[in-house]
Design an enzyme around this catalytic site. Structure first.
Site, PDB file in Angstrom:
ATOM      1  N   CYS A   9      -1.827   6.168   0.064  1.00  0.00           N
ATOM      2  CA  CYS A   9      -1.395   5.088  -0.836  1.00  0.00           C
ATOM      3  C   CYS A   9      -1.659   3.773  -0.110  1.00  0.00           C
ATOM      4  CB  CYS A   9       0.065   5.249  -1.264  1.00  0.00           C
ATOM      5  SG  CYS A   9       1.306   5.011   0.020  1.00  0.00           S
ATOM      6  N   ARG A  15       4.761   6.409  -1.625  1.00  0.00           N
ATOM      7  CA  ARG A  15       4.123   7.506  -2.363  1.00  0.00           C
ATOM      8  C   ARG A  15       3.473   8.559  -1.486  1.00  0.00           C
ATOM      9  NH1 ARG A  15       0.443   3.872  -5.998  1.00  0.00           N
ATOM     10  NH2 ARG A  15       0.412   2.747  -4.022  1.00  0.00           N
ATOM     11  N   ASP A 128       3.476   2.626  -8.028  1.00  0.00           N
ATOM     12  CA  ASP A 128       4.121   2.183  -6.794  1.00  0.00           C
ATOM     13  C   ASP A 128       5.552   1.739  -7.115  1.00  0.00           C
ATOM     14  OD1 ASP A 128       4.914   1.058  -4.387  1.00  0.00           O
ATOM     15  OD2 ASP A 128       3.017  -0.001  -4.069  1.00  0.00           O
TER      16      ASP A 128
END
Length: 157
Positions: A9, A15, A128
């Site tokens: 990420c 994440r 996100d």
């Protein structure tokens, strides 16, 4: 031979470390942990050396996922050679990784986390949660649980 998975990420604090933790738990539950190596990285250097976001760790812990990784940046000189699967959380992450490929073999290793979803098929990226509220962290975990199970089913065949 172990299959090696790298989850990527932006900052490697929400994440991708969550994907790593979810995958490790599901591999263990399915007695597959000896067949896989999992890691995570970020495309940016913002959080190198830091633990995952405390909010993400707390939400994961409620589901019995342990996020223990320390943030690091994606290293194309090492990671393309070391990993079989390089799995981006969103299209920007994937685009950033693709800019670093050296050859067609590197390119073949890149996929999107949501490519493996079987329930959250209306999502083409893992959002996100960093600037959002509590529900964002829960949604990330919902998507990752679905995607990790799909990934296990696809690559352990």
């Amino acid at each position: 031979m172990k299959k090696k998975l790298l989850f990527v990420c932006l900052g490697n604090i929400c994440r991708s470390p969550s994907a790593e933790a979810v995958m490790k738990k599901y591999l263990k539950l399915n007695h597959l942990e000896s067949d896989f190596l999992c890691d995570s990285a970020g495309t940016a250097a913002y959080h190198i050396g830091e633990r995952a976001d405390a909010r993400m760790r707390n939400h994961a812990l409620k589901r019995d996922f342990q996020i223990n990784s320390i943030a690091r940046q994606f290293n194309p000189q090492i990671d393309f050679d070391k990993f079989d699967f390089i799995i981006g959380m969103d299209q920007q992450n994937i685009s950033d990784i693709k800019k670093l490929v050296r050859n067609s073999d590197d390119l073949k290793k890149i996929s999107a986390m949501t490519d493996y979803c079987t329930e959250f098929i209306n999502y083409n990226y893992v959002p996100d949660p960093y600037y959002g509220g509590e529900n964002g962290f829960e949604l990330v975990l919902d998507i990752l649980e679905d995607a990790c199970l799909g990934l296990i089913n696809q690559i352990s065949r």
